[in-house]
Design an enzyme around this catalytic site. Structure first.
Site, PDB file in Angstrom:
ATOM      1  CB  CYS A   4      -0.826  -0.103   0.991  1.00 24.77           C
ATOM      2  SG  CYS A   4      -1.883   1.625   1.261  1.00 24.77           S
ATOM      3  CB  CYS A   7       0.991   1.249   4.352  1.00 22.19           C
ATOM      4  SG  CYS A   7      -0.728   1.107   5.175  1.00 22.19           S
ATOM      5  CG  ASP A  30      -3.549  14.319  -4.816  1.00 27.36           C
ATOM      6  OD1 ASP A  30      -4.163  13.627  -4.155  1.00 27.36           O
ATOM      7  OD2 ASP A  30      -2.929  14.104  -5.771  1.00 27.36           O
ATOM      8  CG  HIS A  46      -4.236  -0.807   4.924  1.00 24.67           C
ATOM      9  ND1 HIS A  46      -3.940  -0.066   3.937  1.00 24.67           N
ATOM     10  CD2 HIS A  46      -5.206  -1.488   4.502  1.00 24.67           C
ATOM     11  CE1 HIS A  46      -4.495  -0.488   2.618  1.00 24.67           C
ATOM     12  NE2 HIS A  46      -5.461  -1.357   3.063  1.00 24.67           N
ATOM     13  CG  ASN A  87     -12.905   9.645  -5.053  1.00 25.68           C
ATOM     14  OD1 ASN A  87     -14.184  10.352  -5.226  1.00 25.68           O
ATOM     15  ND2 ASN A  87     -11.770  10.286  -5.397  1.00 25.68           N
ATOM     16  N   GLY A  93     -13.986   6.521  -8.482  1.00 23.40           N
ATOM     17  CA  GLY A  93     -12.514   7.093  -9.027  1.00 23.40           C
ATOM     18  C   GLY A  93     -11.538   6.778  -7.880  1.00 23.40           C
ATOM     19  CG  HIS A  98      -4.270   3.669   3.519  1.00 26.20           C
ATOM     20  ND1 HIS A  98      -3.225   3.118   4.283  1.00 26.20           N
ATOM     21  CD2 HIS A  98      -4.761   4.633   4.394  1.00 26.20           C
ATOM     22  CE1 HIS A  98      -3.262   3.525   5.607  1.00 26.20           C
ATOM     23  NE2 HIS A  98      -3.995   4.534   5.574  1.00 26.20           N
ATOM     24  CG  HIS A 100      -7.332   8.639  -0.072  1.00 32.46           C
ATOM     25  ND1 HIS A 100      -7.229   7.501  -0.287  1.00 32.46           N
ATOM     26  CD2 HIS A 100      -7.583   9.491  -1.077  1.00 32.46           C
ATOM     27  CE1 HIS A 100      -7.941   7.253  -1.475  1.00 32.46           C
ATOM     28  NE2 HIS A 100      -7.875   8.552  -2.052  1.00 32.46           N
ATOM     29  CG  HIS A 102      -9.042  13.735  -2.335  1.00 32.07           C
ATOM     30  ND1 HIS A 102      -8.212  13.728  -3.366  1.00 32.07           N
ATOM     31  CD2 HIS A 102      -9.756  12.353  -2.487  1.00 32.07           C
ATOM     32  CE1 HIS A 102      -7.961  12.373  -3.815  1.00 32.07           C
ATOM     33  NE2 HIS A 102      -8.932  11.724  -3.441  1.00 32.07           N
TER      34      HIS A 102
HETATM   35  P1  AMP Z   1      -8.447   8.455  -5.223  1.00 29.93           P
HETATM   36  O1  AMP Z   1      -7.881   8.468  -6.801  1.00 29.93           O
HETATM   37  O2  AMP Z   1      -9.675   9.234  -4.825  1.00 29.93           O
HETATM   38  O3  AMP Z   1      -7.936   6.911  -4.632  1.00 29.93           O
HETATM   39  O4  AMP Z   1      -6.953   9.475  -4.675  1.00 29.93           O
HETATM   40  C1  AMP Z   1      -5.864   8.855  -4.649  1.00 29.93           C
HETATM   41  C2  AMP Z   1      -4.890  10.253  -4.613  1.00 29.93           C
HETATM   42  O5  AMP Z   1      -3.603   9.834  -4.163  1.00 29.93           O
HETATM   43  C3  AMP Z   1      -4.726  10.678  -6.157  1.00 29.93           C
HETATM   44  O6  AMP Z   1      -5.362  12.183  -6.207  1.00 29.93           O
HETATM   45  C4  AMP Z   1      -3.203  10.650  -6.686  1.00 29.93           C
HETATM   46  O7  AMP Z   1      -2.942  11.954  -7.027  1.00 29.93           O
HETATM   47  C5  AMP Z   1      -2.731  10.779  -5.017  1.00 29.93           C
HETATM   48  N1  AMP Z   1      -1.391  10.073  -4.833  1.00 29.93           N
HETATM   49  C6  AMP Z   1      -0.969   8.641  -5.532  1.00 29.93           C
HETATM   50  N2  AMP Z   1       0.118   8.408  -5.181  1.00 29.93           N
HETATM   51  C7  AMP Z   1       0.894   9.700  -4.354  1.00 29.93           C
HETATM   52  C8  AMP Z   1       1.853   9.822  -3.543  1.00 29.93           C
HETATM   53  N3  AMP Z   1       3.180   9.072  -3.740  1.00 29.93           N
HETATM   54  N4  AMP Z   1       1.974  11.069  -3.198  1.00 29.93           N
HETATM   55  C9  AMP Z   1       0.870  11.809  -2.914  1.00 29.93           C
HETATM   56  N5  AMP Z   1      -0.111  11.571  -3.445  1.00 29.93           N
HETATM   57  C10 AMP Z   1      -0.272  10.414  -4.279  1.00 29.93           C
HETATM   58 ZN    ZN Z   2      -2.364   1.349   3.435  1.00 34.92          ZN
END
Ligand code: AMP
Ligand code: ZN
Length: 114
Positions: A4, A7, A30, A46, A87, A93, A98, A100, A102
């Site tokens: 992950c 993580c 992000d 997680h 999401n 989307g 994990h 999160h 936004h």
């Molecule tokens: P979601 O698409 O709602 O699952 O959001 C995942 C978000 O994680 C996306 O907006 C990605 O741009 C962001 N993301 C993916 N990898 C990383 C990373 N290594 N550091 C910061 N953001 C990330």
């Molecule tokens: Zn995780």
């Protein structure tokens, strides 16, 4: 969870621009910003999505919301206004499994755009 990416960010194995941290919650920018300010708030345990978290770690959800609130009070976020989005599932989307949240802030955010 070993594969992950969030993580791995918590464990310091992948770099991130950390903007908030306490014992339970981590937040970072992000990597593909969708607004002038775009942060991700996660719990240090997680769970794959909001629905799983409601069952397995409901207190963690409140900890995340408190962290967002604390951060918004300490920065210009509260003054500017901000949006909190999560999401659930690929059709919505979700790309990182994990939980999160936004946190987006801009002069004008489209009504339901990310
Ligand atoms: P979601 O698409 O709602 O699952 O959001 C995942 C978000 O994680 C996306 O907006 C990605 O741009 C962001 N993301 C993916 N990898 C990383 C990373 N290594 N550091 C910061 N953001 C990330
Ligand atoms: Zn995780």
């Amino acid at each position: 969870m070993t594969d992950c990416i969030f993580c791995k960010i918590i464990d310091g194995k992948i770099p991130a621009e950390i903007i908030f941290e306490n014992e339970d919650v981590l937040a970072f920018r992000d990597i593909q910003s969708q607004a002038r300010e775009h942060f991700l708030f996660i719990h240090k345990t997680h769970q794959k999505d909001l629905v799983e978290m409601v069952h397995e770690n409901p207190d963690g959800l409140l900890q995340i919301m408190k962290a967002i609130s604390e951060f918004s009070n300490k920065t210009k976020l509260k003054e500017n206004g901000f949006r909190v989005v999560t999401n659930v599932g690929r059709n919505a989307g979700q790309s990182v499994f994990h939980t999160h949240f936004h946190v987006l802030s801009d002069n004008h955010l489209g009504k339901f755009g990310k």
